[in-house]
Design a protein around this motif. Structure first.
Motif: not given
Length: 822
Positions: A152-155, A164-168, A173-180
């Motif tokens: 997983x990639x965070x920014x 965002x998920x990472x395939x490698x 991949x596409x980012x979404x909010x973690x909610x924090x």
């Protein structure tokens, strides 16, 4: 309380037996390092652990290319290793972070905040080369690898952390909010996993703010969602004193294999280009699932402990620290690893360490396969809890079957094998780590930080070792520590001022660490010795069933000799409970009465003021004398005498006050604040405890609110540089609106407490008074005999110390005749 609780009245005493053990070596925050960026320092520190060494990476000065790296064995003594990357893409590289996966080191950085790039190297010190184009994603990229090998990639994001998920390792991949998030700009995420839960630390709201701070949140559902911020945030903050602007941290396990450390920077001020920052580190301890940072500290603290046994193989021969079992052909290569290269049969060739662990421990092994034989099960890896050839456990890597294989031999009987699959494409010719955590009869198995399985076995402590079966294998750093799952906190010297968990009494057993009148832990929780422990309604473990003459001893590191106030977190259904503190044979407090709280899960804070403590490493003993009370934690504050002050502003200035947001002025002998947002001004000493604060308050506008601040600590300017934080301090706020008087609590967030409806007119003076005694708060308006609000803060985090002040929000308000009295 519960069926096992004695119903007899017993005597309870707390006593502090002060001894001064030998001083251990100590580090001190903040720290500069050799070859750091001139007038830029060590911002956004990230620490990677690999094969027994730590590697530190920091942000690059805005005018330069390259990423600097330092290495250390102990998190204290750092050696500069040069530029890990020199590619022009690293010009002004923000927050470089490095992860290891399957033989390759991947660096993620955002040059000057212009998106992210990935660089790779076969060494943690480089050279790193660019392997992707610009992947975007704002700044402060962070990568977490879950137990199943997924990335997983965070920014950073506006008001939140995205993931965002990472395939490698090189594809995001596409980012979404973690909610924090922290309302305003939020950055610097770090994610790690402990006991099945995901912990995220994150920072906001602006690097140049003194209120830059660290919060944390926990998820039980997954690494990218389901997070809930901890109720006691901020986890790390300091806006006044030797260090301010604390944040952008990493969390790393220390050299003893058990202690978590938070590594972060502090703001020194503006450098030649960008902020000048330096390196800080503090211990993290745990109570149940609650993460507690023992800091920030700025005085000498105990160096991170080394393991009970460890070996880097940094010599030319194997030496006397190891015993060979069953032969094989062993040797040392390049003073950096031990090898065994005999293949062709299924004999388990072993090297067993000389050191023996305690019954509970953590062990680490680093290994790689050079060549495997042709037998049915070529394997290599670790042995542990080894007492002889009839009693031990093994955790072995199998490249042939792509799995971890585990088994035990107990009293000469081989137990069943249990295997755990490893990620597809696992390259066994590269370095991998095996970690074993043993607690009681439970063994947890990790590979490269991924929890792969759990087993139980009736084995105690023992020696550790390495072994091969029909495999030529190399072995790197090997270590074992007599701590597991945070137990290193028990013997650590905890900083004072600070909070000490009652269940973190020292090791040593009956008569050394504690005295308990029962042979077993009645509550059955947390520890396996005779200390009686239960899980309470606040989500913390506490000491219970405390009887006459019982005591517990704690290791502390007192910042300086002087007077301290101590808050004890207590619960009891009994009347007449008393506690007392001793320093050696001297009663330093006299009797402290503990009130009947009404239930064993109704907790109250009981404060004793003006306790003199001597500086340095001490052992404090807590003993019970009269009555029965459960004990959760104790918090030490520096003590300061409240000095009376008053200000009628007739001198035309506000000397002694510290202004923050809004527009402040002294007009016609009145203190005026106007703001479309918050505005506050504080005065006094952050170590003040009980006092009365009062002032005349006049609301000019109909909207918003205005009133008195008290018990204020860590104030900062909440709206500068776009931070958008109305609640930038820790403390209480008693305030008027046109519809009533109200009380709230702020800790860089807002908690409404109580209100008393009543009509208050604009352009009319009202006299407000707040009396703060212990955790009780009384708020008066005009009638000084009958409080409009009478509230006792029995929460886990009552504010018992702090400055006074005035505040308004979305309103033009005047103040006059301000007064503080003891």
């Amino acid at each position: 309380m519960k069926s096992l609780r004695w119903l007899i009245m017993v005597a309870v005493t707390f006593s502090l037996i002060t001894t001064v053990p030998t001083e251990t070596s100590a580090y001190q925050n903040p720290r500069a390092l050799p070859d750091e960026w001139g007038q830029y320092g060590l911002g956004d520190p990230y620490v990677l652990k690999f094969n027994g060494y730590y590697y530190l990476y920091v942000s690059t000065r805005d005018t330069d290319d390259g990423v600097k790296v330092w290495s250390s064995k102990d998190l204290v003594n750092w050696s500069y290793r040069g530029l890990a990357a020199t590619d022009p893409i690293t010009h002004g590289a923000y927050a470089p972070e490095v992860v290891y996966w399957n033989g390759m080191f991947y660096m993620y950085t955002s040059p000057a905040g212009q998106g992210h790039y990935v660089l790779s190297s076969t060494s943690p010190t480089g050279p790193f080369n660019v392997v992707t184009g610009n992947l975007g994603k704002t700044i402060d990229g962070h990568v977490f690898i879950d137990d199943d090998g997924s990335f997983s990639f965070y920014h950073a994001g506006q008001g939140r952390i995205d993931a965002a998920p990472m395939s490698s390792p090189t594809s995001i991949g596409a980012s979404s909010s973690t909610g924090v998030g922290m309302g305003g700009w939020t950055e610097g995420a770090t994610v790690f996993k402990r006991n099945g839960k995901y912990y995220m630390t994150y920072t906001g709201n602006h690097v140049f703010s003194k209120g830059y701070r660290v919060d944390y949140a926990v998820s039980t559902t997954g690494p990218r969602s389901g997070y809930a911020a901890d109720s006691l945030n901020p986890a790390l903050i300091s806006t006044e004193g030797p260090t301010v602007g604390l944040g952008h941290n990493t969390v790393v396990v220390g050299p003893n294999l058990d202690t978590h450390y938070i590594v972060y920077h502090n703001l020194e001020g503006p450098g030649v280009v960008g902020p000048l920052r330096h390196l800080n580190m503090d211990r993290i301890v745990w109570n149940n699932d609650k993460m507690i940072v023992q800091g920030p500290t700025t005085t000498p603290q105990q160096d991170p402990a080394m393991p009970t046994f460890y070996d880097y193989f940094d010599r030319t021969s194997i030496g006397s620290g190891w015993t060979n079992v069953n032969g094989g052909h062993w040797g040392i290569y390049n003073q950096e690893l031990m090898w065994q290269d005999s293949i062709g049969d299924t004999t388990w060739y072993k090297q067993i360490s000389s050191a023996t662990s305690s019954s509970d421990y953590t062990a680490e092994f680093n290994t790689k396969e050079m060549k495997r034989g042709t037998s049915a099960s070529p394997r290599y890896g670790a042995t542990f809890s080894y007492t002889d050839e009839n009693n031990y456990g093994v955790a072995l890597l199998s490249s042939k079957n792509n799995r971890l294989a585990t088994s035990f031999r107990i009293n000469g009987v081989d137990q069943a094998w249990q295997t755990f699959d490893l990620p597809a494409g696992f390259d066994y010719t590269k370095w991998h780590s095996i970690r074993i955590e043993k607690s009681g009869t439970t063994f947890k198995y990790y590979v490269d930080g991924m929890l792969k399985g759990t087993r139980t076995a009736n084995l105690g402590g023992g020696k550790i070792g390495v072994l091969t079966e029909d495999t030529h294998a190399d072995f790197g750093y090997v270590a074992v520590s007599n701590d597991v799952n945070g137990s290193s906190a028990w013997d650590a010297y905890k900083p004072v001022p600070g909070t000490i968990e009652a269940v973190h009494y020292m090791k040593g057993g009956e008569g050394v660490a504690y005295h308990d009148t029962t042979a077993n832990n009645i509550g059955g929780a947390y520890r396996t010795d005779a200390g009686d422990i239960r899980l309470n309604s606040e989500g913390l473990f506490n000491l219970g069933w405390n009887q006459t003459g019982e005591w517990y001893k704690y290791k502390v590191n007192v910042e300086s000799s002087g007077y301290y106030d101590i808050d004890f977190r207590m619960a009891t259904t009994m009347n007449g409970v008393q506690i007392r503190l001793w320093d050696g044979s001297t009663d330093v407090t006299g009797i402290i009465d503990v009130p009947n709280t009404g239930d064993w899960d109704k907790w109250q804070t009981v404060t004793k003021k003006g306790v003199y403590l001597n500086a340095g490493q001490r052992e404090l003993r807590v003993e019970f004398v009269k009555g029965e009370a459960d004990f959760s934690r104790m918090t030490f504050h520096k003590s300061a005498q409240v000095t009376a002050l008053s200000d009628d502003f007739n001198d035309g200035n506000d000397n002694g006050w510290t202004r923050f947001e809004g527009t402040w002025a002294v007009e016609n002998g009145e203190y005026s604040a106007g703001s479309s947002g918050p505005a506050k001004s504080t005065i006094g000493d952050a170590n003040w405890a009980d006092y009365t604060v009062e002032a005349d308050v006049k609301m000019i506008d109909a909207g918003g609110d205005g009133g008195l601040l008290f018990r204020v600590s860590n104030p900062s300017h909440g709206t500068e540089r776009g931070q958008n934080n109305y609640d930038a301090f820790q403390g209480y706020y008693a305030y008027l609106t046109t519809s009533g008087v109200n009380l709230g609590k702020m800790s860089y967030s807002w908690t409404f407490i109580k209100s008393a409806p009543q009509t208050y007119a604009t352009n009319t003076w009202y006299h407000m008074k707040v009396v703060a005694q212990g955790t009780n708060i009384k708020v008066y308006v005009d009638d000084m005999n009958q409080p409009k609000i009478d509230y006792t803060d029995n929460s886990l985090n009552p504010f018992t110390h702090g400055k006074a002040g005035v505040r308004t929000a979305n309103k033009h308000t005047h103040f006059d005749n301000f007064k503080v009295s003891p």
